[in-house]
Design an enzyme around this catalytic site. Structure first.
Site, PDB file in Angstrom:
ATOM      1  N   LYS A   1      -2.805  -2.166  -2.854  1.00  0.00           N
ATOM      2  CA  LYS A   1      -3.575  -1.101  -2.433  1.00  0.00           C
ATOM      3  C   LYS A   1      -3.351   0.228  -2.537  1.00  0.00           C
ATOM      4  O   LYS A   1      -2.169   0.612  -2.297  1.00  0.00           O
ATOM      5  CB  LYS A   1      -3.876  -1.561  -0.852  1.00  0.00           C
ATOM      6  CG  LYS A   1      -4.760  -0.518  -0.255  1.00  0.00           C
ATOM      7  CD  LYS A   1      -5.269  -0.873   1.286  1.00  0.00           C
ATOM      8  CE  LYS A   1      -6.068   0.037   1.831  1.00  0.00           C
ATOM      9  NZ  LYS A   1      -6.598  -0.167   3.283  1.00  0.00           N
TER      10      LYS A   1
ATOM     11  N   GLU B   1       0.808  -1.317  -0.019  1.00  0.00           N
ATOM     12  CA  GLU B   1      -0.129   0.027   0.020  1.00  0.00           C
ATOM     13  C   GLU B   1       0.875   1.246  -0.059  1.00  0.00           C
ATOM     14  O   GLU B   1       1.137   1.675   1.229  1.00  0.00           O
ATOM     15  CB  GLU B   1      -1.020  -0.235   1.286  1.00  0.00           C
ATOM     16  CG  GLU B   1      -1.754   1.351   1.347  1.00  0.00           C
ATOM     17  CD  GLU B   1      -2.735   1.394   2.506  1.00  0.00           C
ATOM     18  OE1 GLU B   1      -3.471   2.540   2.691  1.00  0.00           O
ATOM     19  OE2 GLU B   1      -2.464   0.514   3.577  1.00  0.00           O
TER      20      GLU B   1
END
Length: 341
Positions: free
Chosen positions: A222, A177
């Site tokens: 992500k 992420e």
């Protein structure tokens, strides 16, 4: 665990019409959320709130997995059932946040680096025993007139790749992420700057993953959406179609088609805005990979506010809101969401 198993888990995480709920707020972050609605930040209140979310009836129809915090993966329902067991029974894959959060990057004012690689191999082994099947590591990329530096981008990409390699060694799917922050105090950037930073970050990330021998087939990305800063002037704000167009363009330019899926963070967007943007992104499909959501605030804010008014009496009503938000975002992950009247 074989790459086939990692692939299967990764694919299940982005099953059609399903996304991931992020309930991995640290004790400090959940304190801010609780403070805003007048709830005391005790371990029991945190446990009760997470039980409310994870035991929402039929949540597994729209939610494939949940990211937990270290405290949460060890907790049980009030009836003594471990949360991970409840999740698996409801078809929700347990995940775990493993990073230790961002700290200032020495020598580069305004940039940060995420800590947590020390001792990670042992922690991942324990988390796998506790039932975690995927993990999450968040890198924070700030945009100001002077940030991010190329050093900050590369250092965070390298840390994400080392983390991902350790996850796969432990039989856990890594969720990588890199969040390009839209709601910092200096977030006055426009869509074009957001695009350029996302492009640089994603190129650096996939180079680092390749260098560290990370198997992309068992990895989930992500990512933030390409969106102007929250404090950008009025004329720099754009509509959902523009956000979708810029986001899809940057992903197609940088993300290999072998990746099993991409999930978006809501990061500072209003609940409905995050859903609408996801819907527009999916209306531009089909894409080379499933595109879904991994929302925290955008899934929980409304339910938390209602629960806070009566934490014993409002559980079912709050769960109803959680399910509605999950269903709406599940529809947006298919490009079929209709705005509530």
């Amino acid at each position: 665990m074989s790459i086939e198993n990692l692939e299967q888990i990764a694919q299940a995480m982005v099953a059609p019409g399903k996304g991931i709920i992020a309930i991995d707020e640290s004790t400090n972050t959940i304190k801010k959320r609780f403070d805003s609605v007048g709830i005391e930040n005790t371990e029991e209140n945190r446990r009760a709130y997470r039980e409310l979310l994870l035991t929402t009836p039929n949540l597994g129809d729209h939610i494939s997995g949940a990211i937990l915090f270290d405290e949460t993966i060890r907790q049980k329902t009030k009836d003594g059932v471990p949360f991970t067991e409840v999740m698996k029974k409801n078809g929700i894959i347990p995940g775990i946040k493993v990073d230790k959060g961002p700290v200032p990057l020495a020598g580069f004012p305004g940039d940060v680096i995420t800590e947590g690689l020390d001792g990670l191999r042992e922690r991942l082994k324990e988390y796998a025993q506790l039932g975690a099947q995927f993990a999450k590591w968040r890198a924070v990329i700030n945009i100001t007139d002077d940030n991010p530096s190329s050093t900050a981008i590369e250092a965070n990409a390298h840390a994400l790749a080392r983390y991902a390699a350790l996850c796969q060694e432990a039989g856990i799917v890594p969720m990588v992420e890199p969040e390009v922050v839209m709601d910092g105090a200096d977030s006055t950037h426009d869509l074009e700057v957001s695009y350029e930073v996302h492009e640089a970050v994603l190129r650096s990330l996939f180079n680092a993953l390749y260098e560290q021998n990370v198997m992309l087939e068992g990895t989930i990305l992500k990512i933030s959406m390409v969106i102007p800063g929250k404090n950008a002037p009025e004329e720099s704000q754009v509509d959902a179609e523009d956000v979708a167009d810029a986001t899809v363009r940057v992903l197609k330019t940088t993300v290999p088609a072998t990746l099993p899926g991409i999930v978006f963070l809501s990061g500072g967007q209003e609940d409905t805005q995050a859903t609408e943007n996801l819907n527009e992104i999916n209306k531009l499909g089909p894409h080379p990979w499933p595109v879904s959501f991994s929302y925290g605030r955008a899934m929980q804010a409304e339910a938390l506010a209602l629960w806070a008014k009566d934490i014993k009496g409002n559980v079912a009503a709050a769960q109803k809101i959680v399910l509605e938000r999950a269903k709406e975002n599940g529809e947006a992950a298919l490009g079929r969401w209709k705005k509530r009247a």
